[in-house]
Design an enzyme around this catalytic site. Structure first.
Site, PDB file in Angstrom:
ATOM      1  N   ILE A 137      -2.766  51.011 -47.613  1.00  0.00           N
ATOM      2  CA  ILE A 137      -1.322  50.821 -47.796  1.00  0.00           C
ATOM      3  C   ILE A 137      -0.726  49.434 -47.433  1.00  0.00           C
ATOM      4  O   ILE A 137      -1.327  48.840 -46.495  1.00  0.00           O
ATOM      5  CB  ILE A 137      -0.373  52.138 -47.074  1.00  0.00           C
ATOM      6  CG1 ILE A 137      -0.782  52.222 -45.661  1.00  0.00           C
ATOM      7  CG2 ILE A 137      -0.915  53.407 -47.775  1.00  0.00           C
ATOM      8  CD1 ILE A 137       0.004  53.261 -44.916  1.00  0.00           C
ATOM      9  N   ASP A 138       0.057  49.215 -48.232  1.00  0.00           N
ATOM     10  CA  ASP A 138       0.824  48.030 -48.006  1.00  0.00           C
ATOM     11  C   ASP A 138       1.489  47.749 -46.597  1.00  0.00           C
ATOM     12  O   ASP A 138       1.747  48.523 -46.066  1.00  0.00           O
ATOM     13  CB  ASP A 138       1.995  47.738 -49.265  1.00  0.00           C
ATOM     14  CG  ASP A 138       1.401  47.695 -50.336  1.00  0.00           C
ATOM     15  OD1 ASP A 138       0.296  47.427 -50.829  1.00  0.00           O
ATOM     16  OD2 ASP A 138       2.251  48.379 -51.330  1.00  0.00           O
ATOM     17  N   LYS A 139       1.472  46.404 -46.364  1.00  0.00           N
ATOM     18  CA  LYS A 139       1.969  46.005 -45.167  1.00  0.00           C
ATOM     19  C   LYS A 139       3.477  46.454 -44.994  1.00  0.00           C
ATOM     20  O   LYS A 139       3.469  47.217 -43.437  1.00  0.00           O
ATOM     21  CB  LYS A 139       2.174  44.533 -45.091  1.00  0.00           C
ATOM     22  CG  LYS A 139       3.001  43.753 -43.863  1.00  0.00           C
ATOM     23  CD  LYS A 139       3.228  42.629 -44.072  1.00  0.00           C
ATOM     24  CE  LYS A 139       4.151  41.889 -42.858  1.00  0.00           C
ATOM     25  NZ  LYS A 139       4.519  40.610 -42.894  1.00  0.00           N
TER      26      LYS A 139
END
Length: 303
Positions: A137-139
């Site tokens: 998942i994104d930062k």
């Protein structure tokens, strides 16, 4: 070496084999898949094929995943919010602001650094920078991730992702008031032709399907739950922008004036899969982070 086997679905009939394989797993790049094909690691019905092979519905594809390279990422002691762990898999709740895996120029402080210090026995299938990482998942997205602690578990979890049997539900706040209670976005995602650092809905992109339902409506925003059928890079962020309801706080795909949050208001709250060894279905739920709840309180007070 570990092996992934699947059958070509009708939707991929007459598509190039390299494009089909790259579409199966967000961790596999097209160039990586093409190298596997050059190395003879991909067969169709038992025969080695080239990257330009056109698939037929019902073809049985076998990928022999190459042996991992020696690991060269430093373990780092950090506090991890672990929801489940046994000898095969681990489920961790990633905080907003943490990068999942190292990249050149950013080799410290990632979830992988912390996992290496905690476990020391992660699957090496995805290479030196992404040990144990099956999906990401994104930062600035918080929430649950499943991690493979050995190659058997990795192969099983990848196959579950390929066959779309993993449950992945996200909570999000989007701009605008969505009038209907439910919806499905079925639109292919690929690199933005005008900005290679961004993703977009493009004609020749990878299949991408997002289901959503409205949880609560506010004056200018909507609180929704999204369920992923596929797992493309930035999928929810791109799809919601595509239908005119971009995520609040999204620095890449949303408007600049938005809610007081650093990054997109997106949380991977529910994760479910079958245990690689026992076959038992496991499902986990992580509550919304405090700053997400504060945004909802702000919106409720402004109605």
């Amino acid at each position: 070496m570990d092996v992934v086997t699947f059958q070509i679905e009708e939707a991929y009939d007459r598509e190039r084999i390299d494009k089909v394989i790259a579409a199966l797993n967000e961790e596999w790049s097209r160039s990586q898949v093409q190298q596997w094909l050059k190395d003879g690691l991909v067969t169709v019905d038992g025969k080695v094929v080239k990257a330009n092979y056109k698939c037929s519905a019902g073809d049985e594809v076998t990928i022999t995943l190459p042996e991992p390279e020696p690991l060269d990422v430093e373990p780092e002691e950090m506090i991890l919010d672990i929801y489940y762990e046994d000898a095969d898999v681990l489920v961790v709740n990633k905080p907003r602001g943490m990068v999942v895996h190292p990249a050149p120029g950013h080799m410290r402080g990632t979830l992988v650094n912390g996992l290496l210090a905690h476990c020391k026995d992660l699957s090496g299938i995805n290479g030196v920078l992404r040990p144990g990482i099956v999906h990401r998942i994104d930062k600035d997205t918080s929430g649950l991730l499943m991690v493979a602690k050995n190659d058997m578990a990795h192969e099983s979890l990848v196959n579950q992702l390929v066959h779309k049997t993993v449950t992945r539900k996200y909570k999000a706040i989007v701009h605008g008031v969505i009038p209907h209670d439910y919806g499905t976005i079925d639109a292919p995602i690929g690199r933005d032709k005008h900005d290679r650092q961004s993703m977009a809905v493009v004609e020749d992109g990878k299949e991408a399907v997002t289901h959503f339902r409205v949880l609560e409506r506010f004056l200018d925003y909507t609180f929704i739950e999204c369920q992923l059928e596929t797992g493309r890079t930035h999928q929810i962020r791109v799809h919601m922008k595509y239908i005119g309801y971009p995520l609040a706080g999204d620095p890449k795909y949303g408007p600049k004036r938005t809610l007081p949050i650093d990054g997109q208001a997106l949380h991977a709250g529910i994760l479910g899969f079958r245990h690689p060894r026992t076959g038992e279905y496991l499902e986990f739920e992580a509550p919304l982070p405090q700053e997400f709840e504060q945004l909802l309180d702000l919106l409720r007070n402004n109605r």
